[in-house]
Design a protein around this motif. Structure first.
Motif, PDB file in Angstrom:
ATOM      1  N   CYS A  66       0.838  -1.194   0.000  1.00 15.61           N
ATOM      2  CA  CYS A  66       0.000   0.000   0.000  1.00 15.61           C
ATOM      3  C   CYS A  66       0.869   1.239   0.000  1.00 15.61           C
ATOM      4  CB  CYS A  66      -0.893   0.006   1.240  1.00 15.61           C
ATOM      5  SG  CYS A  66       0.056  -0.021   2.789  1.00 15.61           S
ATOM      6  N   GLN A 123      -3.232   4.743   2.205  1.00 20.23           N
ATOM      7  CA  GLN A 123      -4.018   3.510   2.307  1.00 20.23           C
ATOM      8  C   GLN A 123      -3.686   2.664   3.537  1.00 20.23           C
ATOM      9  OE1 GLN A 123      -2.525   1.856  -1.305  1.00 20.23           O
ATOM     10  NE2 GLN A 123      -4.121   2.718  -2.602  1.00 20.23           N
ATOM     11  N   ARG A 145      -6.002  -0.386   4.882  1.00 19.48           N
ATOM     12  CA  ARG A 145      -5.648  -1.757   4.478  1.00 19.48           C
ATOM     13  C   ARG A 145      -5.519  -2.681   5.684  1.00 19.48           C
ATOM     14  NH1 ARG A 145      -3.600  -2.060  -0.842  1.00 19.48           N
ATOM     15  NH2 ARG A 145      -5.119  -0.901  -2.072  1.00 19.48           N
TER      16      ARG A 145
END
Length: 322
Positions: free
Chosen positions: A310, A314, A318
């Motif tokens: 990621c 993010q 995630r």
């Protein structure tokens, strides 16, 4: 988070606008401002902006609901006069609105004066801009969660000759397979959405490289994001970290995180190091967080070894999605 469902509901059955390259570039230039509005108030995504018949047969929308959203777009300095929205949404051109009790004409802050009424009875710009930004967020809602995969799929399949000319037909076909479930089964509508998703991929691939070698500053940014999301975090020793820069824990799950702030996509070595750190520290998951994305080989290894990859934005989402 209602973002995905809201956009899907709004976008269902709607035709994709044939957005010019210039207008799409303008949307990209103001992406953060547009997303900031919908993130700040997700209810904007699901409010009814469609035309309806009012008292006496006059066509009207919901000015009180649209006023706030349009004003937000103006306050965010989205250049509403620059977009050719009358080309994309001609239905608004023939709609006549009139003020009714409790539903005033659309008032905006185009010239920073609240006493001026923009709506002249036939101008489609206000509601057209709303439609255009909702379509743009719909595309981003498909692209952002899949960005690492889509960028790699495109980069692997685009063909370039010796003098730099590109043939992207194979790349478009490969991207279409990945996003097929988000596209209409056939027709121009699916082709327009695919074209605009490819525009997002190319714009992302062509972004200027971020500041390099921030080192500890990037690790600290990742730690701050995780802490704000409720993770317990600690940094590993500067030397002898066994492949992890950060150890994070939340909800009885633990993560070995490798942070990479480089100018080029991260390769398999970082993924291998994260796998080693997961084993050494006896943690549940290995994570590689990279500024510049990942090579195809790194994506393939991460998928087979169940390593989370990621970027910093993010990262917390995630890990929470595991």
């Amino acid at each position: 988070m209602p973002l995905a469902k809201g956009i899907e509901d709004f976008d269902a059955g709607r035709t994709a606008p044939d957005v010019t390259a210039l207008d799409f570039a303008n949307l990209l230039a103001h992406k953060d401002a547009i997303l900031g509005i919908y993130r700040g108030d997700p209810s904007f995504l699901t409010r009814p902006y469609a035309v309806a018949t009012g008292h006496g047969g006059a066509l009207r929308c919901a000015p009180a609901q649209a006023n706030a959203l349009f004003a937000k777009l103006i306050e965010a300095e989205v250049p509403w006069m620059a977009f050719q929205v009358d080309r994309y949404f001609p239905e608004w051109s023939d709609v006549t609105f009139r003020s009714e009790a409790g539903e005033p004409a659309l008032v905006v802050l185009a010239d920073r004066r609240k006493d001026r009424t923009f709506w002249d009875g036939r101008n489609p710009l206000a509601y057209g801009l709303i439609d255009l930004t909702l379509y743009f967020v719909h595309l981003l809602n498909i692209y952002v969660p899949n960005a690492p995969v889509l960028k790699n799929v495109y980069a692997v399949n685009v063909h370039e000759d010796a003098i730099g000319r590109q043939n992207e037909s194979h790349a478009r076909a490969a991207v279409e397979k990945v996003v097929q479930r988000f596209l209409p089964a056939s027709g121009d509508d699916g082709a327009l959405r695919l074209r605009d998703l490819v525009r997002l991929i190319k714009a992302d691939l062509l972004r200027p490289a971020p500041r390099l070698n921030r080192g500890l500053a990037f690790e600290q940014e990742c730690m701050n994001r995780l802490s704000a999301a409720g993770f317990e975090v600690r940094a590993t020793p500067a030397s002898g970290d066994f492949g992890a820069d950060i150890i994070a824990q939340k909800d009885d799950l633990s993560y070995a995180i490798q942070c990479k702030d480089t100018s080029k996509p991260v390769g398999v070595k970082a993924v291998q190091e994260a796998i080693g750190a997961r084993t050494h520290y006896k943690l549940d998951f290995a994570v590689v967080c990279a500024v510049a994305g990942f090579t195809d080989a790194a994506v393939e290894l991460a998928a087979s070894a169940k390593v989370i990859i990621c970027n910093a934005e993010q990262l917390a989402r995630r890990l929470d999605a595991v």
